[in-house]
Motif scaffolding. Structure first.
Motif, PDB file in Angstrom:
ATOM      1  N   UNK A 253      10.054  12.959  14.563  1.00  0.00           N
ATOM      2  CA  UNK A 253       9.370  12.412  13.407  1.00  0.00           C
ATOM      3  C   UNK A 253       8.066  11.769  13.843  1.00  0.00           C
ATOM      4  N   UNK A 254       7.107  11.782  12.926  1.00  0.00           N
ATOM      5  CA  UNK A 254       5.845  11.105  13.197  1.00  0.00           C
ATOM      6  C   UNK A 254       6.079   9.611  13.335  1.00  0.00           C
ATOM      7  N   UNK A 255       5.343   8.974  14.231  1.00  0.00           N
ATOM      8  CA  UNK A 255       5.385   7.516  14.373  1.00  0.00           C
ATOM      9  C   UNK A 255       4.278   6.949  13.483  1.00  0.00           C
ATOM     10  N   UNK A 256       4.514   6.977  12.173  1.00  0.00           N
ATOM     11  CA  UNK A 256       3.500   6.549  11.203  1.00  0.00           C
ATOM     12  C   UNK A 256       3.390   5.029  11.228  1.00  0.00           C
ATOM     13  N   UNK A 257       2.147   4.532  11.285  1.00  0.00           N
ATOM     14  CA  UNK A 257       1.942   3.085  11.277  1.00  0.00           C
ATOM     15  C   UNK A 257       1.055   2.623  10.124  1.00  0.00           C
ATOM     16  N   UNK A 258       0.185   3.486   9.593  1.00  0.00           N
ATOM     17  CA  UNK A 258      -0.751   3.065   8.549  1.00  0.00           C
ATOM     18  C   UNK A 258      -0.920   4.169   7.514  1.00  0.00           C
ATOM     19  N   UNK A 259      -0.960   3.765   6.248  1.00  0.00           N
ATOM     20  CA  UNK A 259      -1.336   4.658   5.164  1.00  0.00           C
ATOM     21  C   UNK A 259      -2.734   4.245   4.726  1.00  0.00           C
ATOM     22  N   UNK A 260      -3.628   5.206   4.595  1.00  0.00           N
ATOM     23  CA  UNK A 260      -4.983   4.931   4.141  1.00  0.00           C
ATOM     24  C   UNK A 260      -5.175   5.667   2.821  1.00  0.00           C
ATOM     25  N   UNK A 261      -5.424   4.896   1.766  1.00  0.00           N
ATOM     26  CA  UNK A 261      -5.668   5.479   0.455  1.00  0.00           C
ATOM     27  C   UNK A 261      -7.174   5.527   0.243  1.00  0.00           C
ATOM     28  N   UNK A 262      -7.696   6.720  -0.042  1.00  0.00           N
ATOM     29  CA  UNK A 262      -9.123   6.889  -0.287  1.00  0.00           C
ATOM     30  C   UNK A 262      -9.305   7.012  -1.794  1.00  0.00           C
ATOM     31  N   UNK A 263     -10.039   6.059  -2.347  1.00  0.00           N
ATOM     32  CA  UNK A 263     -10.316   5.991  -3.779  1.00  0.00           C
ATOM     33  C   UNK A 263     -11.811   6.210  -3.963  1.00  0.00           C
ATOM     34  N   UNK A 264     -12.212   6.811  -5.062  1.00  0.00           N
ATOM     35  CA  UNK A 264     -13.625   7.125  -5.235  1.00  0.00           C
ATOM     36  C   UNK A 264     -14.129   6.758  -6.623  1.00  0.00           C
ATOM     37  N   UNK A 265     -15.404   6.464  -6.647  1.00  0.00           N
ATOM     38  CA  UNK A 265     -16.104   6.283  -7.920  1.00  0.00           C
ATOM     39  C   UNK A 265     -16.652   7.645  -8.306  1.00  0.00           C
ATOM     40  N   UNK A 266     -16.259   8.125  -9.445  1.00  0.00           N
ATOM     41  CA  UNK A 266     -16.656   9.456  -9.885  1.00  0.00           C
ATOM     42  C   UNK A 266     -18.170   9.585  -9.993  1.00  0.00           C
ATOM     43  N   UNK A 267     -18.665  10.760  -9.644  1.00  0.00           N
ATOM     44  CA  UNK A 267     -20.090  11.050  -9.789  1.00  0.00           C
ATOM     45  C   UNK A 267     -20.432  11.158 -11.267  1.00  0.00           C
ATOM     46  N   UNK A 268     -19.474  11.654 -12.052  1.00  0.00           N
ATOM     47  CA  UNK A 268     -19.651  11.780 -13.510  1.00  0.00           C
ATOM     48  C   UNK A 268     -18.932  10.612 -14.150  1.00  0.00           C
ATOM     49  N   UNK A 269     -19.701   9.674 -14.687  1.00  0.00           N
ATOM     50  CA  UNK A 269     -19.109   8.488 -15.288  1.00  0.00           C
ATOM     51  C   UNK A 269     -18.624   8.792 -16.688  1.00  0.00           C
ATOM     52  N   UNK A 270     -17.409   8.354 -16.992  1.00  0.00           N
ATOM     53  CA  UNK A 270     -16.909   8.485 -18.351  1.00  0.00           C
ATOM     54  C   UNK A 270     -17.385   7.289 -19.169  1.00  0.00           C
ATOM     55  N   UNK A 271     -17.051   7.250 -20.409  1.00  0.00           N
ATOM     56  CA  UNK A 271     -17.558   6.220 -21.310  1.00  0.00           C
ATOM     57  C   UNK A 271     -17.178   4.805 -20.941  1.00  0.00           C
ATOM     58  N   UNK A 272     -16.062   4.591 -20.282  1.00  0.00           N
ATOM     59  CA  UNK A 272     -15.686   3.220 -19.967  1.00  0.00           C
ATOM     60  C   UNK A 272     -14.525   3.175 -19.021  1.00  0.00           C
ATOM     61  N   UNK A 273     -14.079   1.974 -18.717  1.00  0.00           N
ATOM     62  CA  UNK A 273     -12.961   1.749 -17.823  1.00  0.00           C
ATOM     63  C   UNK A 273     -11.797   1.293 -18.679  1.00  0.00           C
ATOM     64  N   UNK A 274     -10.672   1.927 -18.498  1.00  0.00           N
ATOM     65  CA  UNK A 274      -9.513   1.545 -19.293  1.00  0.00           C
ATOM     66  C   UNK A 274      -8.234   1.718 -18.528  1.00  0.00           C
ATOM     67  N   UNK A 275      -7.106   1.348 -19.139  1.00  0.00           N
ATOM     68  CA  UNK A 275      -5.833   1.422 -18.445  1.00  0.00           C
ATOM     69  C   UNK A 275      -4.935   2.321 -19.074  1.00  0.00           C
TER      70      UNK A 275
END
Length: 191
Positions: free
Chosen positions: A169-191
């Motif tokens: 098994x892999x000896x996993x020590x870290x998870x890295x989540x890559x999040x991005x700001x879209x190049x195409x912006x939508x109308x707003x931020x919502x949940x």
């Protein structure tokens, strides 16, 4: 001419966030960080070289000097904020923001809203999590999405990779989540 043997790709399973398409998972063979630090030197180098170009601006919010060393060696620019609250990120938008998790003094959604406001379109936030808690990456991704960021990639950092012909098994020590700001912006931020 039709190909009767043509098969469609399998439908992916195992979504991190139900209803969203799965993101690519990449394995990086890099050493584990030392106690009290967010990453190893090799992890810092991989993040800087894979997610930025020369002269890009990086906001460093991690514990330890590894990312700062990689930024300097790769001729990037930075706002180094380690060991201080995330204030004074500067007026210029960054290509990359790197942070450890969990956060000390901010709610996750508020933190990601601030990241989004300081990212260039197409810029990324790299969130480094100690491997082990299976629900934590989901919580991070949900908070980021509420702030208008998209989940781009999941990197699994492992000390040692299985050798050919061996079942290990892999000896996993870290998870890295890559999040991005879209190049195409939508109308707003919502949940």
């Amino acid at each position: 001419m039709t190909d009767r043997n043509h098969r469609h790709a399998p439908i992916p399973v195992g979504d991190v966030v139900p209803g969203d398409p799965p993101v690519p998972i990449t394995v990086w063979p890099v050493p584990a960080p030392h106690e009290g630090e967010t990453m190893s030197n090799a992890m810092g180098v991989r993040l800087v070289h894979n997610l930025t170009h020369p002269s890009d601006l990086i906001v460093d919010l991690v514990e330890g000097p590894q990312l700062a060393r990689a930024i300097i060696a790769a001729h990037r620019r930075s706002h180094l904020q380690a060991a201080r609250p995330p204030v004074g990120w500067g007026r210029e938008s960054a290509t990359l923001i790197v942070t450890g998790w969990p956060l000390a003094d901010a709610s996750a959604v508020d933190f990601f809203l601030r990241c989004r406001a300081h990212l260039v379109p197409g810029g990324c936030v790299a969130v480094l999590l100690a491997h082990g808690d299976v629900s934590l990456p989901v919580d991070v991704v949900v908070a980021a999405k509420r702030a208008g960021l998209a989940y781009l990639q999941h990197i699994v950092a492992a000390d040692r990779l299985p050798r050919r012909g061996q079942q290990a098994q892999l000896a996993i020590h870290t998870d890295v989540l890559i999040l991005t700001r879209s190049v195409i912006e939508s109308g707003g931020v919502g949940g």
